[in-house]
Every structure is written in C-alpha cells, then in structure tokens.
Enzyme design. Sequence first.
Site: not given
Length: 409
Positions: A146, A231, A260
């Site tokens: 993702f 990532d 995040k």
Amino acid sequence: MNAATDAAHAAEVTRETFNDVMVPNYNPVAIVPDRGEGSRLWDTSGREYIDFAAGIAVSAVGHCHPKLVAALEEQARKLWHVSNLFTNEPALRLAKKFCAATFAERVFFANSGAEANEAALKLARKYQSAHGRGDKIEIIAFEQAFHGRTLFTVTAGGQPKYAEGFGPLPGGFTHLPFNDVAALEAQISDKTCAVFLEPLQGEGGVRPASPEFMQACRELCDKHGALLILDEVQCGNGRVGQLFAYQHYGVVPDILSTAKGMGGGFPIAAMLTKAAIAECFVPGTHGSTYGGNPLGCAVAEAVFDLVSAPSTLANVTARSEQLRAGLLALGEKYGVFTEVRGLGLLMGAELSEKYAGRARDVVTASLNHGLLVLNAGFDVMRFAPPLLISESELTEGLARFEQSLKTLV
Ligand code: PLP
C-alpha cells in the site's frame, strides 16, 4: 468557551451526522473521539479508551504530548506559512536533523505519505531520463503493498481493489510476490527504473521483508542501475525500534519516503535521498504549496527529538517484546491466532480459521471493552500503540483485549 457551551456545541453533531454530510468513502465506528492524552482517548460521551491504534501509526508520541503542544503553540504565534518562494528555519533545522541521522543528503517535504511517494516515483523516473535513459521506466512493486491514493501511488500498490474503476492508470508497473527473491531476479532488467517496497508491509497484513529479500533488492538494483525506494510512511520514525526500518535491516535505500508518525498527528511528510539523485529536481520540476511549511516542520522537529531519543527506541523494543508475548499467550489460550508477526510496535496477528474474516468484529468488540485496535484486511489484527506507551498501559490494554476476545469465542 465554558463547559456548558462546550457540551451544547458537541451535542449539535453525532456519528449519524457523518452519513448526512460526508462523502461515504469512510465508514467510521460508532464512537466519536473527543480528546486524548498520552496513550488514552476519551469519546464525546466521556468514555475512556486505551489506544493501540495511534491514529493508524500516526500519534507516535501519544496524544497532545506537551512538547508537541509547546512547539505548535510557539510556532503558531510566530509564523505559519510563507510559500516555497522562501525557505524557513523550522524546515531547515528539521532537514539538517534528518540528514545527520540517516543516509540522506537532501530532503523534500510534502503533506502526506502518498505525496512523498509520488515525489519519490517522479524523482526516480526523472533521474533515469536525465541521465539519457528515457526507456528505463519499469517500476517493480509488490503484491499486498500500500503506497497511497493518488493515481500513481494507487497503481504502485499491490491491491487491485483500490485501483478498480479509476483507469486509465499510469503504465510501467510490474507487481511481484513479496519476499520472493527468485521472482525479482527473473523480472529485474536494464529497463527497470526502480524497485519500490515497504520494508514492513502495513496495510497489506503487517508482513516484514525478510533480511535476504531486502539484501537482494539492494544488490539487484545495483546490478541493473535501478534505484531502491523504501516506503517508510508507516514503519518509519522509530516505530520498529530504530529511527527507520532500513537501519534495522542494514540495507541503505536511494530514496526513502516517510509521513504518519513524522508529524505525530500534524500532516507532514518527507522524501529523503542522496545529493546526486536530488539534483535532477531542478527548480520548477516538482513542488507543493504546503510542503515544508513552518508550522508542520516545527511540530515534526519536536517529534524527531522525541522518537530518535535512545530512551524512546529502547521503550519500543521492550514494549514490542511485551506485546508479542501477550498476543502469543492470548493466541494460545483462545486459539484465535495462527501467527504473531511484525517489528517493534507495528505488530500483526493472523486470525485462525475459526475467526477468519472477522477482524472488524474484533475491532468492534475491543471498542466495547475500552480498547482501540486496528485490522489490516479481514484476517489480520494490527497493533500500533504510541511509542511512549508504558508497561502498565500495555498490560491493561492486553487485559481489555482478552475481555473482548472472550465475547467472540
Ligand atoms: N505508504 C504506506 C506504507 C502507508 O501505510 C500509507 C497510509 O496508510 C501511505 C503510504 C499513504 O499515506 P497517506 O495516507 O498519508 O497519503
């Protein structure tokens, strides 16, 4: 506002209001969080919860950490926004800290994980074309990955359900099974621009890359002149017990994206890279109005100081062992898990056949017992508490989790 007007104001909207006024792309749970402190949250009815979700691995140092509140307040009184026609001190200080603590020599700031990934993918393509290799465009990504919701990143993700109906999609992507060295060896070629992966897949089921796979990604990229992009949007910023997961593996990327936990709840993201790669993003090639704004960078600097502290990283390691042991014990007692996996404080537990497909039910049962947990798909429970969670809070949260499991047996 006094308490009476506060309550009157809150009473004006409820969870049901969501269905009346919001685009239905989310399906939020029944409670509405109202305030948070450390590893605890309270909903609008005043009910208290222990937070093993941290806003999906975002509230890295818990809710309303006094140092973040102070950094935000101080900067809010000074300067919020200047645009990228100017630079600003918080952005420069933060970039310096990232460069000192990682492989990076250059930093680009963005607002979200998807945007940091978008920048990373664009930079990789630009780097190859700027060196006369305009046909070197293939990006190898992995199943169950993702990477975000922009068209480029949703295409890079390995879950077709998120891209369905949005075509035509950008071309040049190949998806391979994760952790499969032979498949990567067979596919990578001199046409490969970059290999793009999460060292610890989050949304796709909390699956860590194997050390051999990470090593092979680096070696094969070097052999074929491809860039290695990691990532670390979800697994970065101390979550695995090192500042970044690549440091855990000892495999250095060419480009790294993060978001995040980086802002602890303030929307900010970054792409880190080497000077020789960064130099193809000459003025005008890429940008973002809000990326690197003083407010976000001031908060992120306070987060950086906290999550990079040895005491925080040691707490992540200690709490990780406690969480893993607690989940393994519960799994054994109730026959609820087949596997507990993950790194640091990003832990996954695969539901056994008896509970297959019921991850959302476990989330709801936990909520009813005063605990916020996450799922990753229908079959995996995901745990991502704040990195500063204490031993006793973790113990209490596990006890609440056990109570919720009892209602499902
Ligand atoms: N990359 C990873 C690994 C993620 O977990 C996420 C979000 O869950 C993203 C990218 C997208 O980040 P954002 O939602 O901030 O765009």
